[in-house]
Design a protein around this motif. Sequence first.
Motif, PDB file in Angstrom:
ATOM      1  N   GLN A 159       1.177  -1.718   0.257  1.00 51.44           N
ATOM      2  CA  GLN A 159       0.278  -0.609  -0.399  1.00 51.44           C
ATOM      3  C   GLN A 159       0.760   1.412   0.249  1.00 51.44           C
ATOM      4  OE1 GLN A 159      -2.513  -1.486   3.815  1.00 51.44           O
ATOM      5  NE2 GLN A 159      -3.662  -0.597   2.370  1.00 51.44           N
ATOM      6  N   CYS A 160       0.144   2.285  -0.618  1.00 52.17           N
ATOM      7  CA  CYS A 160       1.418   3.605  -0.537  1.00 52.17           C
ATOM      8  C   CYS A 160       0.569   4.839   0.035  1.00 52.17           C
ATOM      9  CB  CYS A 160       1.808   3.882  -1.735  1.00 52.17           C
ATOM     10  SG  CYS A 160       2.534   5.034  -2.065  1.00 52.17           S
ATOM     11  N   GLN A 172       2.722   5.923 -10.474  1.00 53.45           N
ATOM     12  CA  GLN A 172       3.767   5.065 -11.144  1.00 53.45           C
ATOM     13  C   GLN A 172       4.763   4.151 -10.346  1.00 53.45           C
ATOM     14  OE1 GLN A 172       3.862   7.344 -15.201  1.00 53.45           O
ATOM     15  NE2 GLN A 172       4.024   5.925 -16.007  1.00 53.45           N
ATOM     16  N   THR A 187       3.835  -0.335 -12.161  1.00 49.67           N
ATOM     17  CA  THR A 187       1.856  -0.859 -12.289  1.00 49.67           C
ATOM     18  C   THR A 187       2.397   0.885 -12.026  1.00 49.67           C
ATOM     19  OG1 THR A 187       0.874  -1.859 -11.237  1.00 49.67           O
ATOM     20  CG2 THR A 187       2.656  -1.652  -9.474  1.00 49.67           C
ATOM     21  N   LEU A 188       0.680   1.084 -11.397  1.00 48.82           N
ATOM     22  CA  LEU A 188       0.719   2.034 -11.109  1.00 48.82           C
ATOM     23  C   LEU A 188      -0.206   1.424  -9.221  1.00 48.82           C
ATOM     24  CD1 LEU A 188      -2.127   3.400 -13.746  1.00 48.82           C
ATOM     25  CD2 LEU A 188       0.161   4.004 -13.652  1.00 48.82           C
ATOM     26  N   VAL A 189      -0.236   2.830  -8.093  1.00 48.79           N
ATOM     27  CA  VAL A 189      -0.601   2.691  -7.186  1.00 48.79           C
ATOM     28  C   VAL A 189      -3.084   2.549  -7.890  1.00 48.79           C
ATOM     29  CG1 VAL A 189      -1.366   3.730  -5.182  1.00 48.79           C
ATOM     30  CG2 VAL A 189       0.952   3.425  -6.322  1.00 48.79           C
ATOM     31  N   TYR A 195      -3.450   0.184  -3.191  1.00 45.94           N
ATOM     32  CA  TYR A 195      -2.768  -0.937  -3.428  1.00 45.94           C
ATOM     33  C   TYR A 195      -1.953  -1.215  -5.025  1.00 45.94           C
ATOM     34  CZ  TYR A 195      -2.657  -5.586  -4.686  1.00 45.94           C
ATOM     35  OH  TYR A 195      -2.449  -6.960  -4.619  1.00 45.94           O
ATOM     36  N   TRP A 196      -0.816  -1.931  -4.733  1.00 49.28           N
ATOM     37  CA  TRP A 196      -0.147  -1.936  -6.136  1.00 49.28           C
ATOM     38  C   TRP A 196       0.715  -3.192  -5.544  1.00 49.28           C
ATOM     39  CZ3 TRP A 196       5.221  -3.169  -4.648  1.00 49.28           C
ATOM     40  CH2 TRP A 196       5.313  -2.650  -3.210  1.00 49.28           C
ATOM     41  N   GLN A 197       0.965  -4.120  -7.234  1.00 48.88           N
ATOM     42  CA  GLN A 197       1.135  -5.455  -7.177  1.00 48.88           C
ATOM     43  C   GLN A 197       2.639  -5.117  -8.300  1.00 48.88           C
ATOM     44  OE1 GLN A 197      -1.109  -8.462  -9.115  1.00 48.88           O
ATOM     45  NE2 GLN A 197      -0.944  -8.652  -6.561  1.00 48.88           N
ATOM     46  N   THR A 313      -4.292  -4.251 -12.962  1.00 56.60           N
ATOM     47  CA  THR A 313      -3.609  -4.392 -12.259  1.00 56.60           C
ATOM     48  C   THR A 313      -3.760  -5.706 -10.985  1.00 56.60           C
ATOM     49  OG1 THR A 313      -1.847  -2.869 -10.381  1.00 56.60           O
ATOM     50  CG2 THR A 313      -4.572  -1.923 -10.363  1.00 56.60           C
TER      51      THR A 313
END
Length: 334
Positions: A159-160, A172, A187-189, A195-197, A313
């Motif tokens: 998480q960001c 990004q 990826t993109l947040v 959430y990001w992966q 994503t």
Amino acid sequence: RHPGLHYAWHADADAPVKVTAVLDPLSEAAQRLFPVLRLVRDKLKLPLELLLTPRSYNREEGDVPTVKSYYRFVAGDTNATPRALFTGLSEAHTLTMQADVPEAFNVQQVGAGARQDSDNLVCRRAPDGSGCGDRDPDGKPTNTTHVEYGLLSLTVMGQCYESTGSPPNGLQLVLTRAGAAARHSDTLVMKNLGYWQLRAGPGLWDLGLVGRGARLLRLGDRDGDGTRAVAVQDFEHSVEFLSVERREGAKGVPLLPADGEEEYSVLLPPEEGEADAAGSSWGWPFQRKTAAAPVPAPPAAQEEVIHVFSVATGHLYERFLRIMMLSVVKRTSV
């Protein structure tokens, strides 16, 4: 105790551990646990007691016992390729096959694939009643469908959030091998919980910002080169929490460009260490006034074309996207 509901094995074994399981035989939890209990009984030889407690059903109200899923546990074997075998499946229903793996595993269908889509397995027999599975070397249909899965990568997820507590939607992120310049995955947040992966593998990685977000934000707990070190050292990778903060002069500038605005417009602050353009004493934002290149007109359409755009994503959403793409290809003509 009813003899059909109570079972015991190795009761006289001299072992420091005894395993007792109380299960509803038609529940999903029981399907997952039965292979483990078989391992305890046959391999570990531990005292095992199993008590089946099926729940009651009211047939008058249409509440009847049904099994909607079929589960097989697959473990490694030094003598053969690990596999699961499903037999006696209904031919009247459309089934979906999927691998039940840890969240960090990016497991996808590999190889030449099956005759059917593994997300929509349905038996459509030929007029002569021949099988609905794969074809044998002579081209004749069989009653068996083979699906092969492989571990393509591990995933780094997290998480960001900005220092204000809101997720930087559209930021990004890029993952590169430590000490390397080439990108491995990006990826993109997401707006949902930040959430990001990212796809990765075992080893050390550098996580950094790119694109428009790199000019507006910086990692709050970054290394000296503006990146954050990430170590993938097990198969159950923990969640990474990223904190980003606004650069000087970037407060209030939206992370996502507005309609018609260029990716790198005059609203963006300069990169760190970038000299003021033409020695301007005004500094940002007056220094980045550059002419925008004209956008070429699209060529005249020769025939009807439908453009479908989608952003996914995470490997689960990417799987859904591939299913939709396959559905479009099968149901349209080129």
